[in-house]
Design a protein around this motif. Structure first.
Motif, PDB file in Angstrom:
ATOM      1  N   ARG D 365       0.820  -1.202   0.000  1.00 35.77           N
ATOM      2  CA  ARG D 365       0.000   0.000   0.000  1.00 35.77           C
ATOM      3  C   ARG D 365       0.856   1.255   0.000  1.00 35.77           C
ATOM      4  N   LYS D 435      -5.397  -6.499   3.527  1.00 34.51           N
ATOM      5  CA  LYS D 435      -6.852  -6.719   3.504  1.00 34.51           C
ATOM      6  C   LYS D 435      -7.513  -5.644   2.648  1.00 34.51           C
ATOM      7  N   ASP D 436      -6.903  -4.454   2.734  1.00 37.97           N
ATOM      8  CA  ASP D 436      -7.457  -3.305   2.031  1.00 37.97           C
ATOM      9  C   ASP D 436      -6.327  -2.767   1.174  1.00 37.97           C
ATOM     10  N   SER D 438      -6.207  -0.257  -0.869  1.00 41.47           N
ATOM     11  CA  SER D 438      -6.168   1.141  -1.271  1.00 41.47           C
ATOM     12  C   SER D 438      -4.888   1.787  -0.766  1.00 41.47           C
TER      13      SER D 438
END
Lengths: 515, 604, 100, 480
Positions: D365, D435-436, D438
């Motif tokens: 990320r 998990k994310d 973005s």
């Protein structure tokens, strides 16, 4: 004369790692070429150092000093003795081989190469650094990237919970790559904690003005101090050399690590441990070493035999090779414990021999695994048919492993056993020779099961031999085994020049008893 | 550098260079026959140089040349050298090795014709390498280099036995051969260690004292027992017949297995100092001679017969050397190399023709293969020690030496072995070559000239080498004199008797049944008691123990390491409950701690 | 009264305060107990000062009182905050979301 | 008394001036202009930090009640650095959560820094205790800095954190006063320099130990540490970054002034006790940290461990040891603030969550954040080439010279244990899948703060010599 040769040698991989930071991720070939050129620069300089090391003059050459923390007497003092020169060559060989062997690494390749280069910079550093403190620093640098290298690029294994501590195995993910990485890191760092304490003790006892090992060697440490701190150095560095019972990180670590990392780790990193025991422990604390030598040697013998049996008991190819490293590092430690010229020659030469041999082994195992996606020996068989080249090189590595004349392993073991007998411990020599035989049993069994016999089974029938760049690593290391085996003099002369001088200066008593 | 040295270098390095080239240039190796011819060329150059060297040596029988360079350093000086030592003994052996090797290679050109090209190239690469390793051993100036060559020939043996590596039995046999010989070689390795520690060198001419000499020679003899297949370490040799037949001829009959004997001949100065060792050798050698001969009588596989025969003859040589008859041992080594290589190649010719190793598949081959039969007869007769042929001279020498040294019982054992030798060779002859033409032999025919030439070449020394015994003895600085007395006659008589018995039993085309008297032995041999013993040892001491160590390491040693981690983590988890979250507890702890500190301050 | 008596009195007050801090559930009660402890200390300052015959104790007490007051004010502010976010009476032993 | 006599106090006075400007501006400015106050405060701290290199701040003020010198200068810089970083890091957080009351936040922060800056120079017990409280009281308020209408998650936790912090703190303050009462009562003087010559009596020692306990609360030494994890977890992260370093440094400054410059205590009778506390602190911090799920909580316990090392340096009681303590504090300041800032950048969900698992795949990320965090963690673990290594090493050297070999060994081994839990975060960042996925948008202020910390960690790691020299100078100026 190349100015700042040693500094460049140590810094090249490090600088390359920094350059890689700036290389865009998608430029895969550039990444590889930068890494390879750094490896080649260092390897080339290593060979140059070894070639131009003045045998007649002996001692430490290529002296370079750069102040770091003057107020504490810490300075980056680089110099090479014969041992360093020999081990530099080994490291050069392995890193070039390692870069070539991981040429096909796809996932997060740039970071992989960065860490690999940082690691090898640490290794080079330890071999040429004469400042105890900076040595420790380099040692840590060499050890730590392993965690990430194994943790990210390692392979996952699983150990079935059994035995008296079954609940522990159920609790921990034993055999997993993160487990392996963590165990390796923690065990080695606990070792380095002991080293640090011993280093501080020596520093403080010698007046607290310098960490320079050459200067410290002139200081005569109190025998009681030596006896107290020698075992710390022995076990501290020994953890990395796989000294029993602190070797258990090694099979899991090597099994989980990706190819190039296993190569480097078993090939040169474990040598750092043994080198540290000799360079710091035995050279700075001769009386401590004499007092502890019977135990060091005895444990080394356990390593040899126990490691060999351990290897025989494995079915996972990487574990076989990993345990064989435990066994062979025992030979190194045995040679060191003899405190004789021949034993020390043998110990250092075994470092080189085993480094090259195990590097080749892991490169091959990596290739086989890359093709078959299994390391489980019983699933293999008849691979000689589909991968004759790999089979040949594997056999060659096996032969060096069982110390067949003509391979580097033989000379090393012969010298070590001679040293053992000279030092008045015939049992060590006999047990060592027995270890060599057990090695013959398990490596040939492995060769037979993997490459010979019927097969390969359906799923493997279409696999091929090694390809293009991969040959580079194999040929390089294979050639080294044979060259060192048939004509060891160039390397051995370097080692001998230093061992002779050190043993004569430090262990005149041992010499007097056994001329 | 003098001429002999140069010749030796040529003999040594031509095959070496060829092996390296073939190994490093896979495209060349994979061409098959061109590679094979290159290898033969190298072998012939080597042979030529050896012949020249040998002839030159004949002209200067007492010459002893040494040329060496530093190999291993020690404290700035030399620890060990490598080099060449050329005297009568090594020159003779060089000739034997290169001659047999050359013959075998030529023979293989035809014998191995049907192999895939890549495998053929590999085969000849090994062969070239073998010549190099064997000569390295033969020409060694010291024990270290001898060991070097010793192990390399062991390696080639392993590779060649396992040539058909896809065949599980071949793979197994190769590994077994390596294991057994490697186990024995541990003795040689330790002998090197002891020798160096006590004399500061690896010279066999040194005098480390009787006691140390005994230790060293015993260790050496262990290695000899492995390499030269002496009881009880002979078990690998019969299995080694899994290799191609020419390989059996070269390595496992003529040269490599004789390396053990050669070692003793070379290191005789050391053995001369160790009486006990020689006594051991006499008994083990004699026993092996009889024991292997008995087993040879019950084999039905022609190669197995020859293999046990080799074992038995090596027993002769070892016993002779033990009895102090160096000439006997060495001469028998030489003659044996010729006639046993001949026998194996002839057997190979037969196997090639009938596609079977079983003697029952042969029979009546005389009608199809005249030359092979003739040379096989020559070989058998020579092996049996019928007067006039090479084997007679050497065997006689051994028996005489045995008697001279006062070993009557071993002498009798060897005599018995002589009888058995003639018997089992007669058995082979009569069942395989005479009598009814068997089914498989119907389409048999002689091989090409490549197979016939070596047979003829080897038949010559098998016939006549004995007449040069005194010439050789001069070269070897040994005594030789032919005594035609009763004892010598006894051996010859027994040999003839053996053939006669064999003729009576098998001469009329009877099947290859085992003689009734030998049935129990056959049963014993078939059950492989010794093999099973070794296998059991391997399973229990090797695999079981290894499994136990593996378990111990994984679950106990490592278990303790893991336990420490587990304890810390669990403690970390359990202790967290102390941090209750209730601030009144925190305040209480603070107050309590300050009181405790105060108490410390006051009570101090 | 001799010094010892003052000291004992101060100690008693301090102990009562401490007991209050560790046993009261209500936040206000705890604050009061802290205040009691602080005053016990002030008493000690003054007694020592009187005993030694200098003004140091009184000077110190003045500072201490000022500090304690400020502290209690902050305490009250926090109690109000807690009351608002929890929307209930502040029982400190129920405030233990954060633990472990 | 002329104004020029106050020149040694120029730095604290400048901070006071800046604080007053913020106070006035907060009243004058419209409510939505609060963000500028933060920027101003950060700039002011930075400017004063810069000014510290030009202003001569050595000298005695108020008849020696306050003494300036290299020692105070070193600490002032640490505090100013921490203040700058805290302001930068808080900009976004404060603006987001309490947009209407930003001025108060920075004012309180400035007040606390002012208290800290006065502390190392204090040579009078009254001044010392006033400074100590001036530093401490704003912290209680800042810890509870959250929306009052936020009844779930962050706000609730912040209130709880503040309450616990406050209650333990208030009791500790009382003990501090109690200790002072005993000391002053027995000695009859409040001058620290004069106290050094006092004869020790039982009550006097009792007072000293109580005093130590009262101060030990602030630095979080075991067993006065129990508020630490709860407060760190609940309080706003940028503030925790500040809380985890500056008061600790100030606490050690006070301890050093009182116990080393004043009584020379640790080198004498209390040393075994100090060593015992150091060892206990190291062990307890480590054990509790092993299985934490909250990253902030983990760092809280790790901070307790670090205090153990500092206490070891302090317990040597030598000039060398003090120098090493100062260097350790400096290194720890940049490292720990940096680490908390990364947490702020990464795990700033409104639920107050900051799990270790929030770091999963941070590498993918935001590689830069991940690398920064890795370096901070390595520094905390004491790995070469980042400042933490030198810090630990120097402490070990000092402790060894003072003859505490066993503790050095213990410390070295425990550093390895600590690596285990630091690596849990590193592992999550580099080895787990996010998990994310973005990308993370890091606010400018936090970014800048992280960059400064990173420069410090790497810079001092690569070349620690000049900083060590400064620490040596500071130590020398205290010990004379």
């Amino acid at each position: 004369m190349i100015p700042h040769a040693l500094l460049i040698l140590v810094a090249a991989p490090f600088v390359a790692a920094l350059i890689l930071l700036a290389v865009p991720q998608r430029m895969r070939l550039v990444t590889r070429l930068v890494s390879l050129s750094a490896a080649l620069i260092s390897a080339g300089l290593s060979v140059w150092v070894a070639a131009s090391w003045d045998m007649a003059r002996g001692g430490f050459q290529f002296d370079e000093r750069y102040p770091v923390v003057p107020s504490l007497g810490i300075e980056m003092h680089l110099a090479a003795n014969g041992w360093s020169a020999a081990l530099l060559v080994l490291t050069g060989l392995i890193i070039v081989g390692g870069v070539l062997a991981s040429w096909t690494q796809e996932r997060r390749d740039q970071e992989f190469y960065m860490l690999l280069l940082v690691l090898v910079a640490g290794v080079f550093g330890v071999f040429v650094c004469q400042d105890l403190f900076i040595l420790f620093l380099f040692y840590e640098i060499a050890v730590l990237p392993m965690y990430i290298l194994i943790g990210i690029w390692g392979s996952q294994g699983k150990v079935e919970p059994r035995g008296p501590f079954k609940f522990v195995y159920e609790f921990l993910d034993v055999g997993g790559r993160e487990y392996a990485a963590m165990k390796l890191t923690l065990m080695l760092l606990v070792g380095s904690a002991a080293i640090l304490v011993a280093i501080l003790a020596l520093y403080s006892e010698a007046g607290g003005t310098t960490f320079d090992m050459i200067a410290l060697a002139r200081h005569h440490f109190d025998p009681a101090t030596q006896k107290l701190y020698f075992p710390m150095v022995w076990l501290g560095f020994g953890a990395l050399a796989g000294v029993f019972p602190f070797h258990t990180w090694s099979p899991d670590g090597h099994a989980a690590a990706p190819t190039a990392v296993s190569m480097l780790h078993a090939g040169v990193l474990m040598k750092l441990g043994a080198f540290g025991v000799m360079r710091v422990g035995m050279v700075l604390m001769p009386e401590g070493a004499i007092a502890w030598a019977p135990i060091v040697g005895g444990v080394a013998v356990i390593n040899i035999v126990y490691g060999a049996f351990g290897a025989m008991g494995q079915k996972d190819l990487k574990y076989i090779v990993a345990y064989s490293s435990v066994s062979h590092m025992g030979v190194v430690m045995l040679g060191a414990a003899t405190l004789t010229v021949d034993g020390w020659n043998g110990a250092i030469f075994q470092m080189v021999a085993h480094g090259v041999m195990t590097g080749l082994f892991f490169a091959l195992v990596g290739l086989i695994y890359g093709k078959t996606h299994t390391r489980w020996v019983p699933k293999m068989g008849g691979f000689g048919r589909i991968m004759p080249g790999i089979a040949s090189f594997f056999t060659l590595a096996s032969l060096s492993s069982l110390a067949l004349p003509g391979t580097a392993g033989f000379i090393a073991e012969l010298l070590v056993f001679i040293g053992a007998w000279q030092s008045g411990h015939p049992v060590w020599a006999v047990a060592g020779a027995a270890g060599a035989f057990i090695t013959a049993v398990y490596v040939l069994r492995a060769v037979k099961r993997i490459f010979w016999g019927e097969g390969p089974s359906e799923e493997f029938a279409k696999l091929g031999d090694a390809k293009h760049v991969e040959w580079g690593a194999l040929v390089l290391l294979g050639a080294a085994i044979l060259v060192f085996g048939f004509w060891p003099a160039p390397i051995l002369d370097l080692i001998d020049a230093t061992s002779t001088r050190l043993v004569q200066a430090l262990y005149p008593l041992v010499l007097a008893v056994n001329p | 550098m003098s001429l002999p040295i140069e010749l030796a270098l040529v003999a040594l390095f031509t095959p070496a260079a060829m092996a390296v080239i073939l190994a490093l240039v896979p495209p060349l190796r994979r061409t098959g026959r061109p590679a094979a011819w290159l290898s033969v060329l190298a072998a012939s150059i080597s042979l030529g140089a050896s012949v020249w060297l040998f002839a030159d040596q004949l002209g200067h029988p007492s010459r002893d040349l040494l040329e060496s360079v530093r190999w291993l350093p020690h404290a700035g000086a030399a620890m060990a050298n490598v080099g060449l030592r050329i005297d009568g003994i090594s020159a003779g052996m060089t000739l034997v090795v290169t001659l047999v090797a050359f013959c075998v290679q030529v023979f293989s050109l035809d014998y191995m014709r049907s192999e895939p090209a890549a495998d053929l190239g590999r085969y000849f690469t090994y062969h070239s390498f073998f010549i190099f390793s064997m000569l390295l051993l033969v020409l060694a100036p010291n024990l270290l280099q001898l060991f070097f060559g010793w192990e390399l020939v062991g390696l080639t043996s392993y590779l060649l036995i396992g040539f058909y590596f896809k065949k599980p039995s071949a793979a197994k046999a190769a590994v077994k051969a390596f294991w057994v010989t490697k186990l024995a070689d541990t003795g040689l390795l330790l002998a090197l260690v002891v020798l160096y520690t006590h004399t500061g060198g690896f010279e066999w001419t040194s005098h480390p004292g009787a006691e140390v000499a005994t230790i060293i020679t015993l260790l050496l003899f262990v290695a000899v027992m492995g390499k030269s297949a002496q009881f009880p370490l002979h078990v690998w040799l019969p299995d080694a017949m899994e290799g191609p037949t020419p390989v059996s001829a070269l390595l496992h009959a003529a040269t490599m297995v004789a390396a053990g004997v050669y070692l003793i001949v070379r290191t005789n100065p050391l053995f001369a100092q160790a009486e006990f060792t020689r006594e051991v050798m006499v008994w083990i050698g004699s026993f092996t001679a009889v024991f292997a001969a008995v087993i040879a009588c019950v084999q039905t596989d022609i190669k197995k017969v020859l293999a046990y025969s080799t074992c038995s003859q090596l027993g002769y040589m070892v016993a002779a050397l033990g009895a102090g008859s160096v000439m006997g041992g060495y001469f028998h080594l030489t003659t044996h190399a010729f006639f046993k290589a001949l026998l194996f190649l002839a057997a190979g010719s037969v196997i090639h023709a009938v596609h079977s190793n079983e003697m029952s598949d042969m029979g009546g081959l005389w009608k199809r293969m005249k030359l092979t039969t003739i040379v096989f007869v020559i070989g058998s007769v020579s092996l049996a020690g019928i007067p006039g042929l090479a084997g007679f001279f050497s065997k006689d020498l051994i028996l005489e030496g045995m008697l001279e040294s006062g070993h009557t019982v071993p002498w009798l054992m060897l005599l018995g072995a002589a009888f058995l030798t003639a018997f089992y060779m007669g058995r082979v002859l009569f069942t395989a070559f005479f009598g009814e033409l068997s089914e498989k032999a119907k389409h048999a025919h002689e091989g090409g000239w490549e197979m016939q030439l070596p047979l003829v070449l080897l038949a010559i020394p098998a016939l006549g080498a004995g007449y040069f015994a005194s010439r050789f003895a001069g070269m070897w600085h040994l005594e030789y004199e032919l005594h035609l007395n009763l004892e010598a006659g006894a051996a010859s008589g027994l040999a003839i008797l053996g053939f006669a018995v064999a003729y009576v039993m098998y001469g009329r085309g009877a099947p290859v049944a085992t003689p009734a008297i030998l049935r129990p032995i056959a049963k014993l041999a078939a059950s492989g008691v010794l093999d099973r013993f070794y296998e059991g040892l391997y399973r229990v001491l090797g695999l079981k123990l290894a499994g136990a160590v593996g378990f111990f390491d994984r679950y106990v040693v490592d278990g303790l390491m893991n336990l420490s981690g587990y304890l810390a983590l669990t403690a970390g988890q359990k202790l967290r409950r102390l941090q209750s979250g209730n601030v009144r507890d925190y305040v209480f702890v603070v107050a309590f701690a300050i009181f405790a500190l105060s108490a410390f301050g006051i009570l101090r | 009264m001799p010094l010892a008596a003052w000291v004992i009195l101060a100690a008693a007050l301090f102990s009562i305060g401490l007991y209050g801090v560790t046993s009261r559930r209500g936040a206000i009660g705890i604050l009061l107990s802290v205040e009691l402890m602080a005053n016990a200390v002030n008493l000690l300052f003054i007694s020592f000062g009187r005993y030694r015959g200098d003004h140091l104790g009184q000077v110190f007490t003045l500072f201490a009182v000022a500090l304690t007051v400020a502290e209690v004010v902050i305490g009250l502010a926090l109690v109000i905050l807690l009351h608002r976010v929890r929307r209930s009476d502040v029982r400190v032993d129920e405030v233990k979301e954060l633990h472990g | 008394m002329t104004l020029s006599e106050l020149s040694p106090l120029s730095l604290p006075l400048l901070v006071l001036g800046a604080a007053l400007i913020v106070l006035l501006a907060d009243i004058a400015l419209p409510k939505n202009g609060g963000r500028h106050l933060g920027l101003f405060m950060a700039a002011a701290f930075a400017a004063i930090f810069g000014a510290s290199f030009f202003l001569d701040s050595s000298g005695r003020v108020f008849d020696g009640v306050w003494v300036g010198g290299d020692f105070t200068l070193f600490f002032d810089r640490v505090f100013l650095l921490a203040g700058t970083l805290a302001c930068l890091g808080s900009l976004d957080h404060v603006a987001r959560h309490m947009p209407g009351r930003q001025g108060e936040y920075y004012l309180l922060l400035a007040a606390s820094v002012l208290g800290m800056m006065l502390l190392p120079g204090a040579r009078d017990l009254i001044l010392l205790v006033v400074c100590f409280e001036l530093m401490g009281m704003p912290l209680y308020l800042l810890a509870g800095w959250a929306k009052t209408d936020d009844t779930r998650g962050r706000g609730k936790n912040a209130a709880e954190a503040a309450l616990k912090f406050y209650l333990v703190g208030a009791v500790s303050s009382v003990f501090l006063l109690l200790g002072l009462a005993l000391v002053v009562g027995m000695s009859g003087t409040t001058s620290i320099e004069a106290l050094g010559h006092m004869r020790h009596s039982a009550l006097f020692d009792l007072g000293l130990l109580t005093l130590f306990g009262g101060m030990g609360f602030k630095i979080g030494v075991v067993p006065f540490h129990m508020w630490v994890p709860d407060t760190y977890e609940g309080a706003p992260t940028p503030f925790v970054a500040f809380l985890s370093v500056a008061p600790k440094a100030a606490g050690f400054a006070a301890l050093t002034v009182v116990f080393l410059a004043g009584f020379h205590v640790p080198s004498g009778s209390f040393m075994p006790l100090m060593l015992l506390l150091a060892a206990t602190t190291m062990i307890v911090g480590n054990l509790f940290a092993l299985r934490q799920e909250s990253a902030k909580r983990l760092l809280a316990y790790s901070g307790i461990t670090q205090v153990g090392y500092m206490l070891l340096a302090f317990a040597t009681g030598t000039r060398l040891g003090t120098a090493m303590l100062l260097f350790y504090l400096l290194g720890y300041t940049v490292t720990n603030i940096g680490a908390f800032m990364v947490i702020e950048a990464t795990a700033s969900g409104d639920q107050g969550e900051d799990r270790v698992s929030d770091f999963d795949g941070l590498y993918a990320r935001s590689p830069a954040l991940a690398l920064a965090m890795l370096l901070f963690l390595l520094s905390l673990a004491g790995i070469p080439f980042v400042v933490g290594f030198w810090a630990k090493l120097y402490v070990f050297i000092a402790a060894w010279e003072a003859g505490h070999g066993v503790l050095v060994f213990l410390g070295a081994v425990l550093a390895v244990v600590a690596l285990f839990y630091y690596m849990r975060i590193a592992r999550a960042m580099y080895m787990n899948e996010p998990k994310d996925t973005s990308p993370i948008k890091t606010p400018f202020g936090v970014k800048l703060a992280i960059a400064i910390c990173l420069a410090g960690v790497v810079g001092m790691g690569a070349y620690p010599a000049p900083f060590l020299e400064q620490a040596m100078l500071a130590s020398r100026s205290l010990f004379g």
